[in-house]
Motif scaffolding. Structure first.
Motif, PDB file in Angstrom:
ATOM      1  N   CYS A 160       0.980  -1.219   0.016  1.00 23.06           N
ATOM      2  CA  CYS A 160      -0.006  -0.030   0.185  1.00 23.06           C
ATOM      3  C   CYS A 160       1.085   1.189   0.018  1.00 23.06           C
ATOM      4  O   CYS A 160       1.967   1.202   0.486  1.00 23.06           O
ATOM      5  N   GLU A 161       0.466   2.347  -0.551  1.00 20.15           N
ATOM      6  CA  GLU A 161       1.229   3.507  -0.522  1.00 20.15           C
ATOM      7  C   GLU A 161       0.834   4.341   0.602  1.00 20.15           C
ATOM      8  O   GLU A 161      -0.560   4.605   0.495  1.00 20.15           O
ATOM      9  N   LEU A 162       1.637   4.986   1.117  1.00 18.97           N
ATOM     10  CA  LEU A 162       1.341   6.151   1.762  1.00 18.97           C
ATOM     11  C   LEU A 162       1.772   7.424   1.514  1.00 18.97           C
ATOM     12  O   LEU A 162       2.360   7.677   0.408  1.00 18.97           O
ATOM     13  N   PRO A 164      -4.052   1.679   3.308  1.00 25.71           N
ATOM     14  CA  PRO A 164      -3.901   2.859   4.004  1.00 25.71           C
ATOM     15  C   PRO A 164      -5.156   3.288   4.513  1.00 25.71           C
ATOM     16  O   PRO A 164      -6.333   3.003   4.068  1.00 25.71           O
ATOM     17  N   ASN A 179      -3.367   9.702   9.148  1.00 25.92           N
ATOM     18  CA  ASN A 179      -2.039   9.083   9.414  1.00 25.92           C
ATOM     19  C   ASN A 179      -1.856   7.928   9.900  1.00 25.92           C
ATOM     20  O   ASN A 179      -1.189   7.493  10.511  1.00 25.92           O
ATOM     21  N   PHE A 185      -2.504   3.339   8.984  1.00 25.87           N
ATOM     22  CA  PHE A 185      -2.668   2.167   7.993  1.00 25.87           C
ATOM     23  C   PHE A 185      -3.090   1.054   8.892  1.00 25.87           C
ATOM     24  O   PHE A 185      -2.844   0.828  10.038  1.00 25.87           O
ATOM     25  N   SER A 192       1.112   6.054  10.750  1.00 25.02           N
ATOM     26  CA  SER A 192       1.987   5.861   9.287  1.00 25.02           C
ATOM     27  C   SER A 192       3.208   6.983   9.346  1.00 25.02           C
ATOM     28  O   SER A 192       3.620   7.126   8.361  1.00 25.02           O
TER      29      SER A 192
END
Length: 183
Positions: free
Chosen positions: A86-88, A130, A134, A136, A150
């Motif tokens: 997953c992208e933060l 996500p 902030n 996940f 995160s």
């Protein structure tokens, strides 16, 4: 009828000759040596993939030549197969693995740099997603869902206990609702 229209549109535009050609190009490039387990489009339009071969790859597509270019190959990103990504925010990527860990990476144009390895799960970690504020979430065969900060320092905010191995998690887009499933 709206759904039929969308399905028809997708079928006619995605399952034609161009997609078959792209599949061939990806196969020729041999991005991974095992089976790709997860595919994610990043904010910068590149594609991140992970595999049972322990690796993470980030590729970009030249839309004119329809050829894939491997920008990053992180061999042995984990000590066992990687299940999900997953992208933060701030160019960061999270990966989870059969090795019971979650790793947070910074993404540069040419490399993944390890920021943190999280070891609070005690069994295979199947998925990371996500969340807002902030955070996940992760789910594991250790019968838990964990909500993580995160931002550094990365840590568990709360743990949700299940009766069985947790196999999937979903955050509803419209609401602050997390759906989980277990055996």
């Amino acid at each position: 009828s709206i759904i039929k229209g969308e399905v028809h549109y997708i079928k006619n535009t995605l399952i034609g000759e161009p997609i078959q050609a792209l599949q061939h190009d990806v196969h020729v490039d041999k991005i991974h040596t095992g089976s790709i387990r997860f595919i994610l489009e990043l904010t910068d339009k590149r594609i991140a993939t992970c595999d049972g071969d322990k690796s993470i790859s980030i590729v970009s597509l030249d839309y004119q030549t329809k050829k894939w270019k491997q920008d990053i190959k992180q061999v042995n990103a984990h000590s066992n197969g990687v299940y999900c990504l997953c992208e933060l925010s701030n160019n960061r990527l999270v990966s989870c693995s059969e090795d019971k860990t979650i790793k947070v990476w910074s993404i540069t144009p040419t490399a993944l740099n390890l920021l943190s390895t999280l070891t609070q799960h005690t069994d295979i970690v199947l998925k990371v997603i996500p969340l807002n504020h902030n955070r996940f979430a992760s789910c594991s065969w250790d019968k838990t869902v964990k909500i993580w900060n995160s931002e550094s320092p990365y840590g568990v905010i709360t743990t949700l206990q299940h009766d069985g191995r947790v196999t999937n998690i979903l955050k509803l887009k419209q609401k602050e609702i997390l759906i989980t499933s277990d055996y």
